[in-house]
Scaffold this active site. Structure first.
Site, PDB file in Angstrom:
ATOM      1  N   ILE A 256      38.078  -8.733 -36.861  1.00  0.00           N
ATOM      2  CA  ILE A 256      39.386  -9.563 -37.778  1.00  0.00           C
ATOM      3  C   ILE A 256      39.537 -10.720 -37.590  1.00  0.00           C
ATOM      4  CG2 ILE A 256      41.460  -8.845 -37.460  1.00  0.00           C
ATOM      5  CD1 ILE A 256      41.142  -6.543 -36.691  1.00  0.00           C
TER       6      ILE A 256
ATOM      7  N   LYS B 220      34.270  -3.745 -22.122  1.00  0.00           N
ATOM      8  CA  LYS B 220      35.122  -2.855 -22.635  1.00  0.00           C
ATOM      9  C   LYS B 220      34.710  -1.206 -22.986  1.00  0.00           C
ATOM     10  CE  LYS B 220      36.920  -6.278 -25.261  1.00  0.00           C
ATOM     11  NZ  LYS B 220      38.362  -6.459 -24.665  1.00  0.00           N
TER      12      LYS B 220
ATOM     13  N   SER C  23      40.368  -2.591 -26.469  1.00  0.00           N
ATOM     14  CA  SER C  23      38.554  -2.537 -26.195  1.00  0.00           C
ATOM     15  C   SER C  23      38.224  -3.192 -27.712  1.00  0.00           C
ATOM     16  CB  SER C  23      38.620  -0.489 -26.223  1.00  0.00           C
ATOM     17  OG  SER C  23      37.412  -0.734 -25.738  1.00  0.00           O
TER      18      SER C  23
ATOM     19  N   ILE D  93      45.088 -11.286 -32.448  1.00  0.00           N
ATOM     20  CA  ILE D  93      45.770  -9.870 -32.491  1.00  0.00           C
ATOM     21  C   ILE D  93      46.428 -10.060 -31.674  1.00  0.00           C
ATOM     22  CG2 ILE D  93      44.948  -8.060 -32.288  1.00  0.00           C
ATOM     23  CD1 ILE D  93      41.584  -8.871 -32.726  1.00  0.00           C
TER      24      ILE D  93
ATOM     25  N   LYS E 208      47.880  -1.853 -12.632  1.00  0.00           N
ATOM     26  CA  LYS E 208      48.150  -1.710 -11.456  1.00  0.00           C
ATOM     27  C   LYS E 208      50.206  -2.704 -10.977  1.00  0.00           C
ATOM     28  CE  LYS E 208      46.896  -1.633  -6.664  1.00  0.00           C
ATOM     29  NZ  LYS E 208      47.719  -0.576  -6.375  1.00  0.00           N
TER      30      LYS E 208
HETATM   31  P1  NAP Z   1      41.511 -14.852 -28.773  1.00  0.00           P
HETATM   32  O1  NAP Z   1      42.784 -14.997 -28.974  1.00  0.00           O
HETATM   33  O2  NAP Z   1      41.000 -15.326 -27.816  1.00  0.00           O
HETATM   34  O3  NAP Z   1      43.061 -13.891 -27.218  1.00  0.00           O
HETATM   35  C1  NAP Z   1      42.049 -13.833 -26.210  1.00  0.00           C
HETATM   36  C2  NAP Z   1      43.486 -13.813 -24.968  1.00  0.00           C
HETATM   37  O4  NAP Z   1      43.180 -13.667 -23.829  1.00  0.00           O
HETATM   38  C3  NAP Z   1      44.219 -15.592 -25.292  1.00  0.00           C
HETATM   39  O5  NAP Z   1      45.201 -15.628 -25.492  1.00  0.00           O
HETATM   40  C4  NAP Z   1      43.398 -16.152 -24.255  1.00  0.00           C
HETATM   41  O6  NAP Z   1      44.305 -17.090 -23.351  1.00  0.00           O
HETATM   42  C5  NAP Z   1      43.527 -14.779 -23.202  1.00  0.00           C
HETATM   43  N1  NAP Z   1      42.569 -14.832 -21.853  1.00  0.00           N
HETATM   44  C6  NAP Z   1      41.333 -15.559 -21.586  1.00  0.00           C
HETATM   45  N2  NAP Z   1      40.778 -15.440 -20.848  1.00  0.00           N
HETATM   46  C7  NAP Z   1      42.511 -14.318 -19.433  1.00  0.00           C
HETATM   47  C8  NAP Z   1      42.605 -14.739 -17.916  1.00  0.00           C
HETATM   48  N3  NAP Z   1      41.769 -15.234 -17.404  1.00  0.00           N
HETATM   49  N4  NAP Z   1      43.833 -15.125 -17.835  1.00  0.00           N
HETATM   50  C9  NAP Z   1      44.835 -14.462 -18.379  1.00  0.00           C
HETATM   51  N5  NAP Z   1      44.583 -14.513 -20.390  1.00  0.00           N
HETATM   52  C10 NAP Z   1      42.953 -14.656 -20.466  1.00  0.00           C
HETATM   53  O7  NAP Z   1      40.721 -13.635 -29.496  1.00  0.00           O
HETATM   54  P2  NAP Z   1      41.255 -12.067 -29.900  1.00  0.00           P
HETATM   55  O8  NAP Z   1      39.728 -12.996 -31.033  1.00  0.00           O
HETATM   56  O9  NAP Z   1      42.777 -12.462 -30.941  1.00  0.00           O
HETATM   57  O10 NAP Z   1      40.842 -11.042 -29.275  1.00  0.00           O
HETATM   58  C11 NAP Z   1      41.970 -10.147 -28.550  1.00  0.00           C
HETATM   59  C12 NAP Z   1      41.944  -9.055 -28.372  1.00  0.00           C
HETATM   60  O11 NAP Z   1      40.571  -8.149 -29.001  1.00  0.00           O
HETATM   61  C13 NAP Z   1      40.410  -8.997 -26.894  1.00  0.00           C
HETATM   62  O12 NAP Z   1      40.581  -8.094 -25.734  1.00  0.00           O
HETATM   63  C14 NAP Z   1      39.356  -8.898 -27.572  1.00  0.00           C
HETATM   64  O13 NAP Z   1      38.129  -8.697 -26.630  1.00  0.00           O
HETATM   65  C15 NAP Z   1      39.392  -7.484 -28.999  1.00  0.00           C
HETATM   66  N6  NAP Z   1      38.829  -7.738 -29.846  1.00  0.00           N
HETATM   67  C16 NAP Z   1      39.184  -8.991 -31.249  1.00  0.00           C
HETATM   68  C17 NAP Z   1      38.308  -8.440 -32.086  1.00  0.00           C
HETATM   69  C18 NAP Z   1      38.130  -9.369 -33.290  1.00  0.00           C
HETATM   70  O14 NAP Z   1      37.808  -9.448 -34.332  1.00  0.00           O
HETATM   71  N7  NAP Z   1      38.795 -10.533 -33.294  1.00  0.00           N
HETATM   72  C19 NAP Z   1      37.220  -7.306 -32.388  1.00  0.00           C
HETATM   73  C20 NAP Z   1      36.945  -6.283 -31.061  1.00  0.00           C
HETATM   74  C21 NAP Z   1      37.792  -6.449 -29.902  1.00  0.00           C
HETATM   75  P3  NAP Z   1      44.460 -18.066 -22.763  1.00  0.00           P
HETATM   76  O15 NAP Z   1      43.169 -18.703 -22.891  1.00  0.00           O
HETATM   77  O16 NAP Z   1      45.531 -19.156 -22.772  1.00  0.00           O
HETATM   78  O17 NAP Z   1      44.132 -17.610 -21.542  1.00  0.00           O
END
Ligand code: NAP
Ligand code: COA
Length: 277
Positions: free
Chosen positions: A199, A170, A152, A29, A135
């Protein structure tokens, strides 16, 4: 109605000369959000742990937008890394207008299999990571009277099973959105959130959404990254200049459906959950 590109809805140059910092911007996302904001004129820095993944994503986005995107590796759990990401943003682009707190970690786990460290890990990435980055960035965003967007989820609205770690993180992030809206509003900084629904084509859905049934979404389809892009471009834009402290749910009405089952494969067929229940 299918999601369409933001370039068909918003003017090309609404973020001209602005600078975005996006955690988690190398995938899923938040890569889409970064690309959309850059497509409308901003420069961007993306930050996460995996440098190779980030560099590849930055190059892909440079190719697709012609924009200026820089990758910085760092762990949101480490305040020093986030200080470094902000410092690099200022050195590279001279200012910081927008912060998207998107980095997160998640997996399905019932409490008996959720170790102390597993719960802490998700709280540290999602909640403390959001605090650490904000921060580090806050004084620069005050200077530009910019905006912050916290990513969130709707998980805790209904006590989604096996999601207590991510749901409580969240929930606390949504609280921060309100606290910061009040604290930073007088400095001209708006703070809002987006709670995406399911998503498609994302790591989140790949890990959590096995067996997901599109017909449980009142809008009749799974969400698209473009749906979150549209809301992000709106919330960061001047069109939202009186919107502060709001977490916008972008889920096609999914969580409100009384027939909603977050993770049907697990709930209806626990054997899919590797015998854990
Ligand atoms: P994603 O591609 O796995 O995104 C998560 C990202 O966070 C990755 O790029 C990862 O990169 C990074 N990350 C994880 N741990 C980290 C750390 N300790 N320090 C820095 N970066 C870190 O997953 P996504 O599904 O697109 O989700 C993106 C956001 O949308 C999240 O906040 C998720 O909770 C929210 N969300 C997603 C959905 C959905 O349907 N997908 C629904 C509701 C909410 P690295 O591995 O390189 O660190
Ligand atoms: N079920 C239960 N516990 C799990 C788990 C799972 N599927 N995956 C990891 N854990 C536990 C680990 O066992 C460990 O606990 P322990 O030390 O008591 O054994 C703890 O969680 C931390 O795991 P670790 O792999 O050391 O953490 P990490 O910091 O390297 O990775 C995660 C963080 C676990 C969140 C990892 O999934 C990740 O990096 N995710 C980012 C991408 C993502 O999750 N995207 C989805 C959308 S947000």
């Amino acid at each position: 109605m299918a999601a369409v590109s933001t370039s068909k809805i918003f003017k090309d140059d609404i973020f001209k000369d602005k600078v975005l910092l996006c955690t988690g911007g190398g995938s899923g996302i938040c890569k889409g959000l970064t690309e959309a904001v850059v497509r409308h004129g901003a420069k961007a820095v993306i930050v996460s742990r995996n440098k190779d993944k980030l560099e590849k994503a930055a190059q892909e986005m440079r190719n697709s937008t012609g924009g200026d995107i820089f990758a910085v590796s760092g762990d949101v759990r480490k305040p020093q890394d986030m200080e470094n990401a902000v410092k690099t943003t200022i050195e590279k682009f001279g200012r910081l207008d927008y912060l998207i707190n998107g980095a997160a970690g998640n997996f399905l786990s019932p409490m008996q299999h959720l170790s102390y460290n597993a719960f802490r890990t998700v709280i540290e990435i999602d909640l403390l990571g959001t605090f650490n980055t904000t921060k580090a960035a806050m004084e620069y965003i005050k200077q530009t009277k910019g905006a912050i967007l916290n990513i969130s989820a709707t998980l805790y609205y209904t006590g989604t099973p096996y999601q207590q770690h991510a749901g409580s993180a969240k929930a606390a992030i949504d609280a921060l959105t309100k606290h910061w809206a009040v604290e930073l509003g007088p400095h001209g900084v708006r703070v809002n959130g987006i709670a995406p629904g399911p998503i498609g084509g994302t790591e989140g859905m790949d890990k959590l959404g096995v067996g997901f049934e599109e017909e449980t979404v009142p809008m009749g389809r799974i969400g698209d990254v473009k749906d979150i892009e549209q809301s992000t471009v709106f919330l960061l834009s001047e069109g939202a200049s009186y919107i502060n402290g709001v977490t916008l749910v972008v889920d096609g009405g999914h969580w409100m459906n009384p027939n909603y089952v977050a993770y049907p494969a697990m709930v209806h067929n626990p054997i899919n959950f590797k015998g854990m229940l």
